[in-house]
Write a protein that holds these residues in place. Structure first.
Motif, PDB file in Angstrom:
ATOM      1  N   ARG A   1      -5.287   7.951  -8.903  1.00  9.97           N
ATOM      2  CA  ARG A   1      -5.084   6.710  -8.165  1.00  9.97           C
ATOM      3  C   ARG A   1      -5.800   6.797  -6.823  1.00  9.97           C
ATOM      4  O   ARG A   1      -5.696   7.820  -6.139  1.00  9.97           O
ATOM      5  CB  ARG A   1      -3.582   6.514  -7.901  1.00  9.97           C
ATOM      6  CG  ARG A   1      -2.769   6.327  -9.151  1.00  9.97           C
ATOM      7  CD  ARG A   1      -2.468   4.882  -9.348  1.00  9.97           C
ATOM      8  NE  ARG A   1      -1.919   4.634 -10.657  1.00  9.97           N
ATOM      9  CZ  ARG A   1      -0.655   4.259 -10.860  1.00  9.97           C
ATOM     10  NH1 ARG A   1       0.159   4.126  -9.840  1.00  9.97           N
ATOM     11  NH2 ARG A   1      -0.229   4.016 -12.071  1.00  9.97           N
TER      12      ARG A   1
ATOM     13  N   GLU B   1      -4.934   5.557  -4.164  1.00  5.10           N
ATOM     14  CA  GLU B   1      -3.987   5.598  -3.037  1.00  5.10           C
ATOM     15  C   GLU B   1      -3.440   6.990  -2.800  1.00  5.10           C
ATOM     16  O   GLU B   1      -2.721   7.211  -1.824  1.00  5.10           O
ATOM     17  CB  GLU B   1      -2.795   4.662  -3.298  1.00  5.10           C
ATOM     18  CG  GLU B   1      -3.156   3.236  -3.596  1.00  5.10           C
ATOM     19  CD  GLU B   1      -3.411   3.029  -5.076  1.00  5.10           C
ATOM     20  OE1 GLU B   1      -3.021   3.904  -5.881  1.00  5.10           O
ATOM     21  OE2 GLU B   1      -4.015   2.005  -5.436  1.00  5.10           O
ATOM     22  N   MET B   2      -3.714   7.929  -3.713  1.00  5.07           N
ATOM     23  CA  MET B   2      -3.077   9.242  -3.642  1.00  5.07           C
ATOM     24  C   MET B   2      -3.360   9.927  -2.301  1.00  5.07           C
ATOM     25  O   MET B   2      -4.503  10.146  -1.932  1.00  5.07           O
ATOM     26  CB  MET B   2      -3.608  10.102  -4.790  1.00  5.07           C
ATOM     27  CG  MET B   2      -3.034  11.494  -4.833  1.00  5.07           C
ATOM     28  SD  MET B   2      -1.275  11.494  -5.207  1.00  5.07           S
ATOM     29  CE  MET B   2      -0.822  13.084  -4.564  1.00  5.07           C
ATOM     30  N   PRO B   3      -2.291  10.273  -1.559  1.00  2.90           N
ATOM     31  CA  PRO B   3      -2.521  10.964  -0.290  1.00  2.90           C
ATOM     32  C   PRO B   3      -2.799  12.461  -0.493  1.00  2.90           C
ATOM     33  O   PRO B   3      -2.341  13.029  -1.472  1.00  2.90           O
ATOM     34  CB  PRO B   3      -1.194  10.760   0.459  1.00  2.90           C
ATOM     35  CG  PRO B   3      -0.178  10.575  -0.601  1.00  2.90           C
ATOM     36  CD  PRO B   3      -0.868  10.006  -1.809  1.00  2.90           C
TER      37      PRO B   3
ATOM     38  N   ALA C   1       2.022   7.006  -6.615  1.00  2.00           N
ATOM     39  CA  ALA C   1       1.010   8.011  -6.969  1.00  2.00           C
ATOM     40  C   ALA C   1       1.541   9.409  -6.678  1.00  2.00           C
ATOM     41  O   ALA C   1       1.456  10.313  -7.516  1.00  2.00           O
ATOM     42  CB  ALA C   1      -0.279   7.751  -6.198  1.00  2.00           C
ATOM     43  N   PHE C   2       2.123   9.577  -5.501  1.00  2.00           N
ATOM     44  CA  PHE C   2       2.629  10.894  -5.128  1.00  2.00           C
ATOM     45  C   PHE C   2       3.781  11.299  -6.040  1.00  2.00           C
ATOM     46  O   PHE C   2       3.891  12.456  -6.445  1.00  2.00           O
ATOM     47  CB  PHE C   2       3.084  10.882  -3.667  1.00  2.00           C
ATOM     48  CG  PHE C   2       3.353  12.254  -3.138  1.00  2.00           C
ATOM     49  CD1 PHE C   2       2.307  13.119  -2.867  1.00  2.00           C
ATOM     50  CD2 PHE C   2       4.646  12.691  -2.931  1.00  2.00           C
ATOM     51  CE1 PHE C   2       2.537  14.385  -2.394  1.00  2.00           C
ATOM     52  CE2 PHE C   2       4.892  13.961  -2.450  1.00  2.00           C
ATOM     53  CZ  PHE C   2       3.828  14.807  -2.185  1.00  2.00           C
TER      54      PHE C   2
ATOM     55  N   VAL D   1       2.676  12.903  -9.154  1.00  2.00           N
ATOM     56  CA  VAL D   1       2.169  14.275  -9.007  1.00  2.00           C
ATOM     57  C   VAL D   1       3.316  15.248  -8.715  1.00  2.00           C
ATOM     58  O   VAL D   1       3.253  16.421  -9.054  1.00  2.00           O
ATOM     59  CB  VAL D   1       1.101  14.331  -7.891  1.00  2.00           C
ATOM     60  CG1 VAL D   1       0.569  15.732  -7.711  1.00  2.00           C
ATOM     61  CG2 VAL D   1      -0.026  13.377  -8.202  1.00  2.00           C
TER      62      VAL D   1
ATOM     63  N   ARG E   1      -5.192  14.073  -1.564  1.00  2.00           N
ATOM     64  CA  ARG E   1      -5.633  14.293  -2.923  1.00  2.00           C
ATOM     65  C   ARG E   1      -6.342  15.642  -3.090  1.00  2.00           C
ATOM     66  O   ARG E   1      -6.026  16.433  -3.976  1.00  2.00           O
ATOM     67  CB  ARG E   1      -6.584  13.161  -3.272  1.00  2.00           C
ATOM     68  CG  ARG E   1      -7.054  13.181  -4.661  1.00  2.00           C
ATOM     69  CD  ARG E   1      -7.752  11.878  -4.974  1.00  2.00           C
ATOM     70  NE  ARG E   1      -8.145  11.912  -6.354  1.00  2.00           N
ATOM     71  CZ  ARG E   1      -9.219  12.563  -6.770  1.00  2.00           C
ATOM     72  NH1 ARG E   1      -9.990  13.186  -5.904  1.00  2.00           N
ATOM     73  NH2 ARG E   1      -9.517  12.589  -8.040  1.00  2.00           N
TER      74      ARG E   1
ATOM     75  N   GLU F   1       0.825  -1.200   0.000  1.00  2.00           N
ATOM     76  CA  GLU F   1       0.000   0.000   0.000  1.00  2.00           C
ATOM     77  C   GLU F   1       0.861   1.254   0.000  1.00  2.00           C
ATOM     78  O   GLU F   1       0.618   2.194  -0.740  1.00  2.00           O
ATOM     79  CB  GLU F   1      -0.911   0.006   1.241  1.00  2.00           C
ATOM     80  CG  GLU F   1      -2.201  -0.769   1.071  1.00  2.00           C
ATOM     81  CD  GLU F   1      -3.032  -0.231  -0.070  1.00  2.00           C
ATOM     82  OE1 GLU F   1      -3.341   0.975  -0.065  1.00  2.00           O
ATOM     83  OE2 GLU F   1      -3.361  -1.016  -0.974  1.00  2.00           O
TER      84      GLU F   1
ATOM     85  N   LYS G   1       2.453   1.910  -3.310  1.00  2.00           N
ATOM     86  CA  LYS G   1       1.493   2.497  -4.257  1.00  2.00           C
ATOM     87  C   LYS G   1       1.307   3.981  -3.994  1.00  2.00           C
ATOM     88  O   LYS G   1       1.196   4.789  -4.902  1.00  2.00           O
ATOM     89  CB  LYS G   1       0.146   1.787  -4.113  1.00  2.00           C
ATOM     90  CG  LYS G   1       0.045   0.499  -4.882  1.00  2.00           C
ATOM     91  CD  LYS G   1      -1.381   0.021  -4.790  1.00  2.00           C
ATOM     92  CE  LYS G   1      -1.618  -1.252  -5.547  1.00  2.00           C
ATOM     93  NZ  LYS G   1      -2.957  -1.785  -5.241  1.00  2.00           N
ATOM     94  N   LYS G   2       1.277   4.306  -2.691  1.00  2.00           N
ATOM     95  CA  LYS G   2       1.115   5.701  -2.290  1.00  2.00           C
ATOM     96  C   LYS G   2       2.284   6.541  -2.817  1.00  2.00           C
ATOM     97  O   LYS G   2       2.100   7.605  -3.387  1.00  2.00           O
ATOM     98  CB  LYS G   2       1.091   5.765  -0.762  1.00  2.00           C
ATOM     99  CG  LYS G   2       0.072   6.717  -0.208  1.00  2.00           C
ATOM    100  CD  LYS G   2       0.147   6.689   1.302  1.00  2.00           C
ATOM    101  CE  LYS G   2      -1.220   6.860   1.895  1.00  2.00           C
ATOM    102  NZ  LYS G   2      -1.244   6.755   3.335  1.00  2.00           N
TER     103      LYS G   2
END
Lengths: 416, 294
Positions: free
Chosen positions: B114, B116-118, A30-31, A34, B120, A23, A26-27
């Protein structure tokens, strides 16, 4: 009761931990995707704006031009006239500034807060030649007796502060008097509060007007079969895609005194050749042009809410005997309110910061706060005041933006 | 479709009043754009329809304002027409800004979509903010700050500023496509042995392509139409198309500007058609899901 044994992976790590690891990974991914844009926006957009707005409280002039004097004044308690040492530092710093050619800037700076401050500095400058040796205190007071006034030193200390609230006070038509009290500016110089209020008033009017004329067509489009609805939506999207400058140009062509609308009215005999109407380069021009230009921003969010209203409910209402007005009022209207919120907030946010259209068609009465900020940035070069006005505007916009996120949700924003 | 069931003459009257009202509003939306088109073919140099034009006399129409675009002399030192070189400058800046905005915006939008994106919501709000912050504040801030790093009066400075103004559109457009994106495709691709990069190139990119293109077009149009940052940041030599129109309007508005405006309206129509086609393409991909919703 015994706890069930945790499942263990083949390498001895508990499954739960493994899952948590996956998990986390994945975080990070994703981050990480961005992150490049985040850095880009921070560096090219957020930091520039923050550093610009910082100028609204920043007051480095005296620290740059007379650093020792600023320090000496910081240590001075302000209770009684400064000691000989402070006078000496003042004399040395002002002489140095005179030689560096920056004394005029100090004079101007002091003059903002102390009426007659400029003449005080420049008069003293002329008499500096005569001052050869200490005590400087007496010599300076002899040169100009205002140096013997504790009030002068109080103002000097105030303008030497590293940070200032003066620009914000100026932005709301207030200022410090010589005793350091906050007072209103003379009536003929009070312009900014009026301008802020006018900006709000124009934005409110534009929002109401776009709502009033946008609602019927959003309703019409959303109740049509897809083929016609798509065609109509394209008519709303076309101005949305057309250059703002082009749209503003076409309003000038239409509304100017020798323009198309005046010609038509003369031809129809509604007005006489001499009675041509001044419809542009005033408040009215700003209102008309902004309403038309922002109309798509009202119609599109309303339409995207309205098209989720099931039409069979309207048909059901009618078949149960309700007339069209009651069907609209009881079924359609309540469900369309979120669309009004979305469109209204968007149009209001956009119009509060409008610049180009008022600048081109607003004349002098149709100017908004953005135009004044541009004036102080480019012409009067009073960047501190521009930054203070900008900060007030930005705070207003950010509150509205926050409200928009709460009410509508930023992820619901669409491009037609 | 919903047909209001009006009864009686009053109801029918209201129905027609409503329809004519709507037609008037559409006229308000489109009319100002349409008016400038015939005027730009005016043989006279007035901003009104001459009697000849109203009689459809061919003599009253001319292409002279379009020829004028090609023959307006340039500033001393550069050749060609003033309008043509401004168009090239705009195009160059626009394309560079669009490339940056699209590349950064697309990858970020995929990350943001996604689950899971923190953080967001707050990050999204921040990344969209260039669209919301009043342009004058952006321009002033960028000018003051870029000057410190010798980016003012350079092409790079304008490109960076336009790129950041364009990214919100890319994010909005790409996230919109991705909300209908079925993550099963990813698993299918992985299970068939494709690595993440290959999955991205062969599965994610083609499926989100319409969104990316829509976002890119928006970013491009934003740059092509941007004037405030240019006024602040550009040197005397950096004349973009909007800047030329802007100074034209402020000094003396000529029919040449209407000719340019007509060309730009035509361009908008073309772009609008492409976006519409892209949107239909997306809808086709998402058709099974939309069918479920209905």
């Amino acid at each position: 009761m015994a706890k069930a044994a945790q499942p263990i992976m083949i390498d001895g790590v508990p499954l739960k931990e493994r899952l948590a690891q996956a998990e986390r990974r994945k975080k990070y991914i994703a981050f990480g995707m961005v992150l490049p844009l985040l850095i880009f926006v921070i560096v090219t957009f957020a930091i520039p704006i923050a550093s610009m707005l910082f100028r609204s409280v920043d007051n480095p002039r005296m620290t740059e031009l007379a650093p020792n004097l600023v320090q000496a004044l910081n240590e001075w308690d302000g209770a009684e006239l400064p000691s000989e040492e402070v006078f000496e530092v003042a004399f040395i710093d002002l002489t140095a500034a005179k030689e560096a050619g920056t004394l005029g800037r100090i004079a101007t700076h002091l003059n903002y807060s102390l009426s007659g401050g400029r003449s005080l500095i420049l008069k003293t400058k002329r008499k500096f030649k005569k001052i050869k040796s200490p005590p400087y205190r007496e010599a300076m007071i002899k040169a100009d007796k205002r140096w013997g006034d504790i009030n002068t030193w109080g103002v000097l200390k105030k303008v030497s502060d590293r940070y200032t609230t003066r620009y914000f006070l100026n932005a709301v038509d207030r200022d410090f008097d010589n005793d350091g009290n906050i007072v209103e500016k003379p009536e003929e110089k009070q312009i900014y509060v009026t301008l802020f209020l006018r900006t709000l008033w124009i934005s409110l009017l534009v929002t109401l007007l776009t709502l009033l004329i946008g609602y019927p067509i959003a309703y019409l489009i959303s109740t049509q079969p897809p083929r016609i609805g798509n065609l109509l939506i394209i008519m709303v999207l076309l101005p949305f895609w057309t250059s703002l400058l082009v749209r503003t140009t076409s309003w000038i062509v239409l509304l100017q005194t020798q323009g198309v609308l005046n010609d038509i009215m003369v031809w129809l005999g509604i007005i006489s050749e001499q009675g041509r109407l001044q419809m542009i380069f005033n408040l009215q021009g700003t209102l008309i042009a902004m309403t038309q230009i922002l109309l798509p921003f009202m119609v599109l969010p309303m339409y995207s809410v309205m098209k989720t209203i099931p039409l069979y409910e309207l048909r059901a209402s009618q078949s149960l005997g309700a007339n069209p007005f009651i069907t609209f009022w009881r079924i359609f209207w309540p469900r369309s309110i979120p669309g009004i919120g979305a469109g209204g907030l968007l149009v209001f946010v956009l119009s509060v910061g409008y610049y180009i259209t008022p600048a081109l068609v607003g004349g002098s009465k149709g100017q908004m706060i953005s135009n004044q900020i541009a004036f102080h940035m480019k012409s009067s070069l009073n960047w501190g005041l521009a930054a203070a006005m900008g900060s007030i505007l930005l705070i207003a916009v950010l509150i509205l933006y926050w409200l928009y996120d709460k009410v509508v949700g930023i992820d619901k924003m669409k491009l037609g | 479709m919903y047909q209001s069931n009006y009864r009686g003459w009053l109801g029918r009257l209201w129905h027609w009043v409503f329809l004519s009202l709507c037609s008037l509003i559409f006229l308000l939306l489109i009319g100002p754009l349409l008016v400038i088109i015939p005027l730009s073919f005016n043989a006279d140099s007035y901003f009104t329809f001459s009697e000849g034009m109203l009689r459809l006399d061919p003599e009253a129409f001319s292409l002279k304002w379009y020829r004028e675009i090609l023959h307006t002399p340039n500033r001393p030192g550069s050749h060609g027409s003033e309008w043509a070189s401004a168009a090239w400058t705009s195009l160059y800046i626009g394309i560079c800004a669009t490339l940056i905005a699209t590349a950064l915006g697309t990858v970020a939008a995929i990350g943001l979509s996604r689950p899971e994106m923190p953080y967001r919501r707050i990050i999204m709000a921040f990344l969209i903010s260039p669209m919301i912050v009043p342009i004058i504040i952006t321009a002033a801030g960028i000018f003051a700050y870029y000057s410190k790093y010798h980016l003012a009066y350079t092409d790079l400075g304008i490109i960076l500023a336009h790129a950041v103004l364009g990214t919100p559109f890319v994010i909005i457009a790409v996230t919109a496509t991705l909300t209908g994106f079925d993550t099963q495709y990813l698993r299918a691709s992985y299970s068939l042995g494709a690595r993440p990069i290959k999955t991205f190139a062969r599965v994610v990119l083609p499926l989100t392509f319409p969104g990316i293109m829509t976002g890119a077009l928006f970013a491009f149009v934003t740059s092509l139409d941007e004037i405030v940052v240019v006024i602040f940041l550009a040197s005397e030599e950096q004349i973009t198309l909007p800047r030329l129109i802007w100074s034209g309007i402020r000094q003396e508005i000529t029919l040449t500007i209407l000719a340019v405006a007509t060309i730009m309206v035509t361009l908008s129509v073309l772009i609008l058609i492409s976006v519409e086609l892209l949107r239909r393409r997306t809808e086709r991909y998402l058709a099974p899901q939309s069918a479920n919703r209905a």
